[in-house]
Write a protein that holds these residues in place. Structure first.
Motif, PDB file in Angstrom:
ATOM      1  N   ASP A  12      31.672  65.420  12.448  1.00 31.42           N
ATOM      2  CA  ASP A  12      31.414  66.835  12.724  1.00 31.42           C
ATOM      3  C   ASP A  12      32.448  67.733  12.049  1.00 31.42           C
ATOM      4  O   ASP A  12      32.143  68.874  11.676  1.00 31.42           O
ATOM      5  N   ALA A  13      33.666  67.223  11.918  1.00 33.45           N
ATOM      6  CA  ALA A  13      34.746  68.037  11.346  1.00 33.45           C
ATOM      7  C   ALA A  13      34.440  68.464   9.917  1.00 33.45           C
ATOM      8  O   ALA A  13      34.843  69.555   9.485  1.00 33.45           O
TER       9      ALA A  13
ATOM     10  N   SER B 189      37.996  74.411  17.076  1.00 35.18           N
ATOM     11  CA  SER B 189      37.177  73.189  17.080  1.00 35.18           C
ATOM     12  C   SER B 189      37.709  72.141  16.110  1.00 35.18           C
ATOM     13  O   SER B 189      37.353  70.971  16.211  1.00 35.18           O
TER      14      SER B 189
ATOM     15  N   PRO C 193      41.933  65.687  17.671  1.00 37.68           N
ATOM     16  CA  PRO C 193      42.168  65.095  19.005  1.00 37.68           C
ATOM     17  C   PRO C 193      43.404  64.209  19.034  1.00 37.68           C
ATOM     18  O   PRO C 193      43.663  63.450  18.081  1.00 37.68           O
TER      19      PRO C 193
ATOM     20  N   TRP D  57      33.547  62.918  16.062  1.00 33.41           N
ATOM     21  CA  TRP D  57      34.339  64.129  15.797  1.00 33.41           C
ATOM     22  C   TRP D  57      34.682  64.218  14.310  1.00 33.41           C
ATOM     23  O   TRP D  57      34.617  65.298  13.710  1.00 33.41           O
ATOM     24  N   LYS D  58      35.032  63.075  13.730  1.00 32.15           N
ATOM     25  CA  LYS D  58      35.385  63.033  12.306  1.00 32.15           C
ATOM     26  C   LYS D  58      34.213  63.485  11.439  1.00 32.15           C
ATOM     27  O   LYS D  58      34.392  64.240  10.479  1.00 32.15           O
TER      28      LYS D  58
ATOM     29  N   ARG E  14      33.503  58.241  20.043  1.00 29.96           N
ATOM     30  CA  ARG E  14      33.705  59.691  20.193  1.00 29.96           C
ATOM     31  C   ARG E  14      34.559  60.250  19.050  1.00 29.96           C
ATOM     32  O   ARG E  14      34.242  61.313  18.496  1.00 29.96           O
TER      33      ARG E  14
ATOM     34  N   TRP F  24      41.537  60.473  10.731  1.00 27.21           N
ATOM     35  CA  TRP F  24      40.563  61.532  11.001  1.00 27.21           C
ATOM     36  C   TRP F  24      40.054  62.189   9.708  1.00 27.21           C
ATOM     37  O   TRP F  24      39.277  63.126   9.753  1.00 27.21           O
TER      38      TRP F  24
END
Length: 426
Positions: A37-38, A9, A13, A34-35, A30, A78
């Motif tokens: 959530d990471a 996960s 990306p 993701w950043k 998006r 990111w």
């Protein structure tokens, strides 16, 4: 969620590689999500490592490091400050990795990413320089196709981690794992990848034996790549790239040549004459950041070249003195003046034997700059004043006659010069 699922996960990306040029708001949203959530995933990974540290296999350890390394660079799109901190904490748990672990990462987490993009001048089995490029004259064009490693943002950070952790005596045995990805980055057409390649190379030069570089012929390939990096004048990364490439070139020359040898002299001259004077300066009149970077990187090179600077004295003095008293229609840059003065000091320290002929030109520029400061209605730059005093002091060391001659006459002519020259004369 299993450890492998957490690792999966956190794969960055591919769209992050073009983050700065994305216009689609949905894609940006998006990626930003993701950043965010990471960070949570990294914290979970950190916790799992602490809980399962003793049970982790070699492969799992390698996968963890390859997952955290891309986050160990705060400049990447990111990476957030918090994720950078967590990644650093994860990697610190493997601060003294075994050689098998380093090899596992380079063999299975790095080599597979760069396999589809072989460098035409490198033997992939040995890491040695090929006698002639594989694939013929058009090999360099083919090299820029199928760059699947660019679908893995942060891959260069994994290479950097590996290079920093290979013991000096293990470089030769693992040369084929280091050089192909390094050269892929160094010879890429995008400045940001070149810059990462130069950073990796600089880290490697701190540990690799010079004999390995010379015996494999890679030293000449590296120098060629660094020279080409100096021609990248239109990218946002240009200033960083120029500074890093000049510093790395100097380190490479000093590592692979002997003090006082003709080979070292020739390579230093090529770096200064062809690389900086011939490649950067003719095209930097409207590219101030590139000019600033090149002059900022000059002092160590001038000191290393020493009396050899005499070959370039005319152009060096002209370039470094001119910003001190620019023409009326030219924009004045205090930063350029300060960096030019620092380079002048290095020039006088490195080649004092040839300064006497140029003392009038240097003193003229210093005096005009001082007058400009004194006559300006703006608050004077203390940094600029200090650098002017340092140059005056260095000039007095190289040409002692100015103490009782020019300096004394300046102070007699106008009291404004007392602060600049009197303390030195005394």
């Amino acid at each position: 969620m299993s450890l492998d699922s957490v690792i999966t996960s956190l794969r960055v990306p591919a769209d992050f590689n073009r983050y700065r040029s994305i216009d689609d708001r949905d894609v940006i949203t998006r990626l930003d999500q993701w950043k965010k959530d990471a960070l949570g995933k990294l914290r979970e990974l950190h916790t799992r490592i602490q809980q399962e540290r003793e049970r982790l296999s070699l492969k799992q350890q390698a996968d963890i490091i390859a997952t955290a390394a891309p986050f160990d660079d705060g400049d990447e799109a990111w990476v957030s400050p918090d994720s950078l901190q967590v990644a650093h904490e994860i990697l610190s748990l493997f601060s003294e990795p075994s050689l098998p672990l380093v090899v596992q990462i380079l063999q299975n987490n790095v080599k597979t990413l760069f396999r589809s993009n072989p460098h035409p001048s490198i033997n992939l089995q040995t890491g040695r320089k090929l006698a002639r490029p594989a694939g013929g004259p058009m090999a360099s064009q083919d090299f820029y196709e199928s760059q699947t490693w660019k679908d893995h943002p942060g891959a260069s950070n994994i290479v950097l981690w590996g290079v920093r952790n290979i013991p000096s005596d293990a470089y030769e045995a693992n040369w084929h794992l280091v050089i192909p990805p390094l050269m892929a980055l160094l010879d890429d057409y995008e400045a940001r990848y070149k810059l990462m390649g130069v950073k990796i190379m600089s880290a490697m030069l701190e540990r690799v034996p010079s004999s390995v570089l010379k015996r494999t012929g890679v030293d000449s390939l590296l120098m060629g790549s660094l020279t080409r990096s100096l021609a990248q004048l239109q990218s946002p990364e240009t200033p960083q790239l120029i500074r890093a490439a000049i510093s790395a070139s100097l380190a490479l020359i000093q590592l692979t040549t002997s003090t006082g040898s003709a080979d070292r002299f020739d390579q230093l001259c090529a770096l200064l004459g062809d690389g900086i004077i011939g490649t950067i300066w003719p095209y930097s009149s409207d590219r101030l950041p590139a000019l600033l970077a090149s002059i900022d990187a000059l002092p160590p090179l001038l000191r290393a070249l020493g009396v050899g600077c005499a070959r370039y004295m005319k152009v060096l003095v002209a370039q470094l003195v001119h910003p001190l008293a620019p023409l009326e229609y030219e924009n004045k840059s205090v930063e350029l003046q300060i960096l030019s003065l620092r380079a002048l000091c290095a020039l006088m320290e490195g080649c004092p034997e040839r300064i006497m002929h140029w003392k009038g030109t240097i003193l003229n520029g210093v005096a005009r700059c001082w007058v400009g400061i004194m006559d300006s209605s703006e608050t004077p730059s203390d940094g600029l004043k200090q650098e002017l005093k340092k140059v005056s002091h260095a000039l007095a060391i190289a040409c002692p006659s100015v103490l009782q001659g020019e300096y004394s006459r300046f102070c007699t002519l106008d009291p404004m010069f007392t602060d600049l020259f009197h303390s030195i004369s005394s």
